[in-house]
Design a protein around this motif. Structure first.
Motif, short mmCIF file in Angstrom:
data_model
loop_
_atom_site.label_atom_id
_atom_site.label_comp_id
_atom_site.label_asym_id
_atom_site.label_seq_id
_atom_site.Cartn_x
_atom_site.Cartn_y
_atom_site.Cartn_z
N PHE A 19 35.30 60.95 -15.40
CA PHE A 19 34.31 61.31 -16.88
C PHE A 19 35.48 62.28 -17.63
O PHE A 19 36.07 61.99 -16.65
CB PHE A 19 33.83 62.14 -16.07
N HIS A 20 35.01 61.05 -18.71
CA HIS A 20 36.14 61.37 -19.50
C HIS A 20 35.71 62.48 -20.70
O HIS A 20 34.82 62.07 -21.45
CB HIS A 20 36.55 60.39 -20.73
N PHE A 21 37.07 63.37 -21.01
CA PHE A 21 35.89 64.66 -21.66
C PHE A 21 37.63 64.55 -22.80
O PHE A 21 38.12 64.59 -22.21
CB PHE A 21 35.74 65.85 -21.19
N ASN A 22 36.26 64.68 -24.36
CA ASN A 22 38.04 64.56 -25.68
C ASN A 22 37.82 66.14 -25.91
O ASN A 22 36.82 66.46 -26.59
CB ASN A 22 37.32 63.73 -26.77
N ASN A 27 43.07 61.35 -29.90
CA ASN A 27 41.65 60.05 -29.60
C ASN A 27 42.60 59.00 -28.96
O ASN A 27 42.70 57.75 -28.49
CB ASN A 27 42.06 59.08 -30.81
N ILE A 31 41.57 56.81 -25.98
CA ILE A 31 41.93 54.59 -26.13
C ILE A 31 42.96 54.18 -25.09
O ILE A 31 42.79 53.33 -24.85
CB ILE A 31 42.25 54.06 -27.62
N ILE A 34 40.51 54.00 -22.29
CA ILE A 34 39.80 52.44 -21.93
C ILE A 34 40.80 51.59 -21.45
O ILE A 34 40.68 50.60 -20.89
CB ILE A 34 39.30 52.72 -23.37
N GLY A 52 29.07 58.51 -17.46
CA GLY A 52 28.89 59.10 -19.10
C GLY A 52 28.51 60.65 -18.74
O GLY A 52 28.76 61.45 -19.57
N PRO A 54 29.06 64.57 -16.11
CA PRO A 54 29.76 65.20 -15.55
C PRO A 54 28.68 65.51 -14.30
O PRO A 54 29.57 65.82 -12.87
CB PRO A 54 29.18 66.46 -16.01
N ILE A 77 30.45 72.21 -18.79
CA ILE A 77 30.71 70.50 -18.54
C ILE A 77 31.23 70.70 -17.30
O ILE A 77 31.36 70.38 -16.01
CB ILE A 77 31.27 70.04 -19.51
#
Lengths: 176, 409
Positions: A19-22, A27, A31, A34, A52, A54, A77
């Motif tokens: 799960f990706h958290f910024n 960015n 990217i 991804i 999508g 957590p 989260i």
């Protein structure tokens, strides 16, 4: 260890959902994460799947120096994730604050807010480095779960040599 | 149910918070959408999760250090921030950089535009649920990433510019490889142009969605492909060219890409056609690149000056306002990123649309939260937009933190 537990552990190592958290990044790392999941390198062949929520995830990929505003959200989260949970700091900013170290709104590193399992440095790390970091984490997970890496899949027997283009990849795995 | 009396059903107003973490958004931003049934009646945008204090940090760094700091404002358009800051410092120092450096700088800008637009196209395909094309576009994006890597040594943060020129040359033996890569990209982009226009899976989701009329786009100050998709001719490359755009525009081969559709489809078409145009621009730059030095020595202490540097970033007009004070550090640097200019128009486009179309409408301006970290509050009732000034925000923040203590101290 019971049969069911062994099966669960094997499944977790075989297919960790990430799960990706910024947490305030630029960015760049996002990217590249991804890009690591996209057709050229295709992390999904290791069973790594981007989800999508957590609540579904085993591993959280954090990018970016943690800003003051995002810190409570990040902690919330992290608390929402189900045990066992692991955090990977992707990129120099997530490791140490990077170029933003010293800014008034930046804590400097994900480990200032939540415990981190693995660090992948680089600004941003190339998709190959992220793949290598994910591979290293899977090996450590296999150790902790008491699963032989060779049992899992043939690709776990030999570490994939990082390509010469990636430069030096230093993936440290901290002790939990 | 035999009553002949006409029944009026008022759908309840529901407020849906989206974010800061949400599967549809790659970056932290929070939207509070008020919906009636399926229609969006109000949109409140709350960003600032990405506020890192870059402008303040930049004041304590030298100009050379700032090149790398400002490149890291945004990972997708890093070349534009980096190049535009170098341009601003050169304007302040009143130096002219060598011709070849101008061409290389422009080449990196245009390659960056190609990569950014292909990335956007992939995200747009993903938002409408067309994941096959998403995978295809990201695979082909690797071609331009490889080109950028072979020129600058890095895939995302190129950091090619320095004050007085560029840091690396484009060797002659690289040029045929780059031209081959551009050929392949052009072939693939023509295919994606046809996919965007003729593939019903995509077109039916974007046609007539998120209408932004020409006069509204002008009034709200939209920039970049968002404005050009609404037939507003704003493009700094054409209106106020700098660097190698000046000789390029003198050839007269390039025309501004405009669409009069005013919807998400128009913005998509503008971006795809612009990518094809950027490929042509790169080819022109590679074929006409003059020989010579790539950098000019500039003294680190920049004379006191006040300049405004403009550049057409992939998302629109990027402005760097720089005040120098005779030392090697800036007195003040102000960045106005294109996404900030497009927020206002976005609240207008969201209103009256279906909730299910919200992700593609949000994606249609190609938002970049890391560039834009301010607070805009939009009120549907009286159609006002409130740009909250810093002191008001501070008062509100203090009030809020009094109620919600953050740390135990």
């Amino acid at each position: 260890m019971g049969f069911l537990k062994r099966l669960f552990n094997k499944a977790k190592v075989k297919s960790p959902w990430v799960f990706h958290f910024n947490s305030g990044s630029c960015n760049g790392c996002d990217i590249e994460i991804i890009a690591a999941l996209m057709p050229r390198l295709d992390l999904e062949r290791f069973g790594v799947k981007l989800v999508g929520s957590p609540r579904h995830a085993d591993i959280m990929l954090c990018t970016g120096p943690v800003t003051e505003q995002i810190k409570p959200r990040l902690q919330r989260i992290y608390e929402q994730m189900a045990e066992p949970k692991y955090v990977v700091a992707v990129g120099s900013c997530a490791c140490s604050g990077g170029v933003f170290r010293g800014a008034y709104n930046v804590l400097g590193g994900v480990d200032q807010a939540i415990p981190v399992t693995a660090y992948i440095p680089g600004c941003p790390p190339k998709p190959a480095a992220i793949t290598y970091g994910a591979y290293q984490l899977l090996r450590v997970l296999a150790d902790m779960m008491g699963v032989e890496p060779a049992q899992l899949a043939p690709e776990f027997e030999e570490p994939a040599p990082p390509s010469p283009e990636c430069g030096t990849i230093e993936t440290e795995v901290a002790e939990i | 149910m035999t009553s002949t009396e006409k029944r009026v059903v008022i759908p309840p107003r529901v407020s849906i918070p989206i974010g800061p973490q949400h599967p549809a958004l790659k970056e932290p931003g929070m939207f509070k959408l008020t919906i009636e049934g399926e229609y969006i009646v109000d949109a409140e945008v709350n960003i600032g999760y990405n506020h890192r204090g870059v402008e303040k940090l930049a004041e304590s760094n030298t100009h050379i250090q700032n090149l790398y700091l400002l490149a890291r404002i945004c990972g997708i358009c890093s070349a534009t921030h980096n190049g535009n800051y170098a341009q601003a410092v050169e304007f302040a120092a009143e130096v002219e950089i060598p011709e070849r450096a101008k061409y290389i700088r422009t080449l990196i800008w245009e390659l960056d535009r190609i990569h950014s637009h292909i990335l956007w196209l992939g995200v747009a395909f993903h938002e409408v649920g067309f994941d096959t094309a998403f995978m295809y576009t990201w695979r082909d994006r690797e071609v331009v990433m490889d080109m950028l890597e072979s020129i600058s040594g890095n895939r995302v943060h190129h950091d090619m510019n320095t004050v007085g020129g560029v840091r690396r040359n484009v060797p002659d033996e690289l040029v045929p490889r780059l031209l081959r890569g551009l050929d392949r990209l052009e072939e693939r982009m023509k295919y994606y142009r046809d996919v965007v226009i003729y593939e019903k899976t995509f077109w039916d989701r974007v046609a007539g969605v998120g209408i932004l009329e020409t006069d509204v786009a002008k009034r709200t100050g939209a920039v970049g492909p968002t404005a050009r998709g609404s037939n507003v001719p704003v493009d700094v490359r054409f209106n106020d060219p700098t660097q190698a755009y000046i000789p390029m525009m003198d050839t007269g081969d390039f025309e501004m890409v405009l669409s009069d559709r005013c919807d998400v489809a128009g913005r998509s078409v503008v971006r795809v056609v612009e990518t094809l145009q950027a490929i042509d621009m790169c080819r022109w730059l590679l074929q006409n690149m003059p020989d010579g030095p790539i950098r000019e020595r500039v003294r680190p202490r920049i004379q006191p000056n006040e300049v405004l540097a403009r550049h057409e970033a992939p998302r629109g007009e990027l402005i760097h306002y720089l005040v120098t004070n005779g030392t090697d550090k800036p007195e003040r640097i102000k960045v106005r990123a294109p996404t900030h200019a497009n927020w206002v128009s976005m609240a207008h486009t969201l209103r009256g649309n279906y909730l299910a179309d919200a992700p593609i409408i949000l994606a249609a301006i190609d938002p970049c939260y890391s560039c834009t970290d301010r607070v805009v509050i939009v009120d549907a009732e009286d159609d006002t937009m409130e740009l909250v000034p810093l002191d008001v925000m501070r008062v509100r923040a203090n009030k809020w933190y009094k109620m919600h203590p953050r740390r135990e101290e």
